[in-house]
Scaffold this motif. Sequence first.
Motif, mmCIF file in Angstrom:
data_model
loop_
_atom_site.group_PDB
_atom_site.id
_atom_site.type_symbol
_atom_site.label_atom_id
_atom_site.label_comp_id
_atom_site.label_asym_id
_atom_site.label_seq_id
_atom_site.Cartn_x
_atom_site.Cartn_y
_atom_site.Cartn_z
ATOM 1 N N THR A 91 0.856 -1.183 0.000
ATOM 2 C CA THR A 91 0.000 0.000 0.000
ATOM 3 C C THR A 91 0.892 1.232 0.000
ATOM 4 O OG1 THR A 91 -0.058 -0.085 2.408
ATOM 5 C CG2 THR A 91 -1.918 -1.051 1.243
ATOM 6 N N SER A 92 0.453 2.244 -0.709
ATOM 7 C CA SER A 92 1.267 3.448 -0.776
ATOM 8 C C SER A 92 0.378 4.666 -0.955
ATOM 9 C CB SER A 92 2.244 3.325 -1.951
ATOM 10 O OG SER A 92 2.977 4.533 -2.061
ATOM 11 N N ALA A 93 0.820 5.761 -0.369
ATOM 12 C CA ALA A 93 0.055 7.000 -0.467
ATOM 13 C C ALA A 93 0.282 7.681 -1.808
ATOM 14 C CB ALA A 93 0.443 7.926 0.680
ATOM 15 N N ARG A 94 1.338 7.260 -2.520
ATOM 16 C CA ARG A 94 1.659 7.975 -3.773
ATOM 17 C C ARG A 94 2.404 7.052 -4.719
ATOM 18 N NH1 ARG A 94 7.180 9.226 -2.413
ATOM 19 N NH2 ARG A 94 7.390 8.611 -0.253
ATOM 20 N N PHE A 125 1.446 -2.675 5.076
ATOM 21 C CA PHE A 125 1.343 -1.235 5.325
ATOM 22 C C PHE A 125 2.672 -0.724 5.879
ATOM 23 C CE2 PHE A 125 -2.864 -2.944 5.309
ATOM 24 C CZ PHE A 125 -3.645 -1.960 4.715
ATOM 25 N N GLY A 126 3.048 0.467 5.419
ATOM 26 C CA GLY A 126 4.369 0.988 5.764
ATOM 27 C C GLY A 126 4.403 1.840 7.020
ATOM 28 N N ARG A 127 5.580 2.354 7.304
ATOM 29 C CA ARG A 127 5.707 3.173 8.509
ATOM 30 C C ARG A 127 5.096 4.552 8.296
ATOM 31 N NH1 ARG A 127 11.860 3.443 10.457
ATOM 32 N NH2 ARG A 127 11.176 5.516 11.069
ATOM 33 N N GLU A 128 4.697 5.134 9.398
ATOM 34 C CA GLU A 128 3.943 6.384 9.360
ATOM 35 C C GLU A 128 4.734 7.514 8.704
ATOM 36 O OE1 GLU A 128 4.444 4.405 11.862
ATOM 37 O OE2 GLU A 128 2.795 4.342 13.295
ATOM 38 N N ASP A 129 6.035 7.557 8.936
ATOM 39 C CA ASP A 129 6.815 8.686 8.432
ATOM 40 C C ASP A 129 7.328 8.491 7.016
ATOM 41 O OD1 ASP A 129 8.352 6.623 9.336
ATOM 42 O OD2 ASP A 129 9.864 7.846 10.329
ATOM 43 N N GLY A 131 6.435 5.436 4.862
ATOM 44 C CA GLY A 131 5.769 4.445 4.028
ATOM 45 C C GLY A 131 6.650 3.222 3.833
ATOM 46 N N ILE A 146 -4.958 4.237 -2.305
ATOM 47 C CA ILE A 146 -6.328 4.686 -2.018
ATOM 48 C C ILE A 146 -6.457 6.091 -2.585
ATOM 49 C CG2 ILE A 146 -7.985 5.261 -0.185
ATOM 50 C CD1 ILE A 146 -6.310 3.278 1.617
ATOM 51 N N THR A 153 -2.518 13.181 0.165
ATOM 52 C CA THR A 153 -2.606 11.774 -0.251
ATOM 53 C C THR A 153 -2.364 10.782 0.879
ATOM 54 O OG1 THR A 153 -0.280 11.726 -0.843
ATOM 55 C CG2 THR A 153 -1.834 12.335 -2.591
ATOM 56 N N SER A 154 -1.777 11.252 1.968
ATOM 57 C CA SER A 154 -1.357 10.309 3.002
ATOM 58 C C SER A 154 -2.425 10.124 4.074
ATOM 59 C CB SER A 154 -0.057 10.823 3.623
ATOM 60 O OG SER A 154 0.336 9.957 4.649
ATOM 61 N N LEU A 155 -2.973 8.926 4.149
ATOM 62 C CA LEU A 155 -3.966 8.625 5.182
ATOM 63 C C LEU A 155 -3.261 8.199 6.450
ATOM 64 C CD1 LEU A 155 -5.713 8.028 2.484
ATOM 65 C CD2 LEU A 155 -7.060 6.586 3.984
HETATM 66 N N1 SAH Z 1 4.735 9.565 4.169
HETATM 67 C C1 SAH Z 1 4.398 8.290 3.685
HETATM 68 C C2 SAH Z 1 2.984 7.944 4.105
HETATM 69 C C3 SAH Z 1 2.970 6.949 5.117
HETATM 70 S S1 SAH Z 1 1.386 6.714 5.738
HETATM 71 C C4 SAH Z 1 4.427 8.255 2.196
HETATM 72 O O1 SAH Z 1 4.461 9.306 1.602
HETATM 73 O O2 SAH Z 1 4.421 7.189 1.609
HETATM 74 C C5 SAH Z 1 1.574 5.116 6.431
HETATM 75 C C6 SAH Z 1 0.997 4.003 5.628
HETATM 76 O O3 SAH Z 1 -0.384 4.143 5.489
HETATM 77 C C7 SAH Z 1 1.545 3.883 4.216
HETATM 78 O O4 SAH Z 1 2.782 3.229 4.166
HETATM 79 C C8 SAH Z 1 0.463 3.017 3.610
HETATM 80 O O5 SAH Z 1 0.628 1.688 4.038
HETATM 81 C C9 SAH Z 1 -0.787 3.583 4.248
HETATM 82 N N2 SAH Z 1 -1.396 4.656 3.430
HETATM 83 C C10 SAH Z 1 -1.475 5.953 3.730
HETATM 84 N N3 SAH Z 1 -2.099 6.627 2.760
HETATM 85 C C11 SAH Z 1 -2.414 5.741 1.814
HETATM 86 C C12 SAH Z 1 -3.059 5.806 0.552
HETATM 87 N N4 SAH Z 1 -3.520 6.956 0.053
HETATM 88 N N5 SAH Z 1 -3.220 4.670 -0.153
HETATM 89 C C13 SAH Z 1 -2.777 3.496 0.321
HETATM 90 N N6 SAH Z 1 -2.146 3.370 1.502
HETATM 91 C C14 SAH Z 1 -1.966 4.469 2.240
#
Ligand code: SAH
Length: 272
Positions: A91-94, A125-129, A131, A146, A153-155
Amino acid sequence: MTDRSPPPTSGNALDRVVIVLHETQDLVNIAGTIRAMTNMGVFRLRLVRPREFSEYRISGIAHQAGPVLDSLEIHDSLDEALSDAVWVIGTSARRRSANRNYGRPRELTQEMVERATDGTVAIVFGREDRGLDNEALDRCDRIVIIPTDARFTSLNLAQAVLVLCWELSMHVGDTDRALPEGRRATRAATRGEMEHMFGALEQGLHRIDFFKAREPEAVLRTIRTILSRAELDRRESRLLAAIGFEIGNWIDRNVPAPPPQDEEKDSRSDDE
Ligand code: SAH
């Protein structure tokens, strides 16, 4: 690695889905993840090198964390956590610079459910800071993004877990999860039952002289329109018919008959 009692089952593909949290930094997000999983009927969680972990604290944050905590696994490496998976979703925010197999949650849930018939499907799922890093993404067959507002973009990690688990549960739940049974416990009313009901209501309304200053035909048509929209079942149509009949019965029991009149005109109106 720890491996304890088997997780509860949902009796469908969700039993083969494993949520993997890679290097989660904040324990609150582990708790939020557990709550989201439990709500959606996904119970298998694996943690890879969590920065902090305390069952006690998680239980204090996440309501009903027990079913997930009892079967939780903690791994030293992502490879170990994914070793039995037949399909891995990252999963990735971008989008990253590397060309990868990206997809949206709804597009991929169908395939996740199909792959789950072969074995474990893992969602990572990746780390908060930061990904997931490239090394982790390399281990994924697909990457889910997502869709969000392009500027944000970051949930939150646990909310991203919820979205994925929700999509999965909607996909399997449509057929597997029964809605609470209520008004549809009986079949839809037939045309005959509906006409019987309308007749009874009309008769009852006449008995209380409801149409006095009104146009009976128009009123009855409006009642038909309302009740057709309500899509009554058999039990409901009978209830309304009974109301109509009981009006007449109550009047017969409680209202003294008018004294006989000279003219043979019936006090009841049988007009349409
Ligand atoms: N700063 C990181 C965001 C990490 S948010 C980045 O830019 O990648 C932590 C985790 O929440 C991500 O690794 C992913 O597993 C999940 N996540 C957050 N936003 C998401 C999104 N829009 N789509 C899919 N997964 C998301």
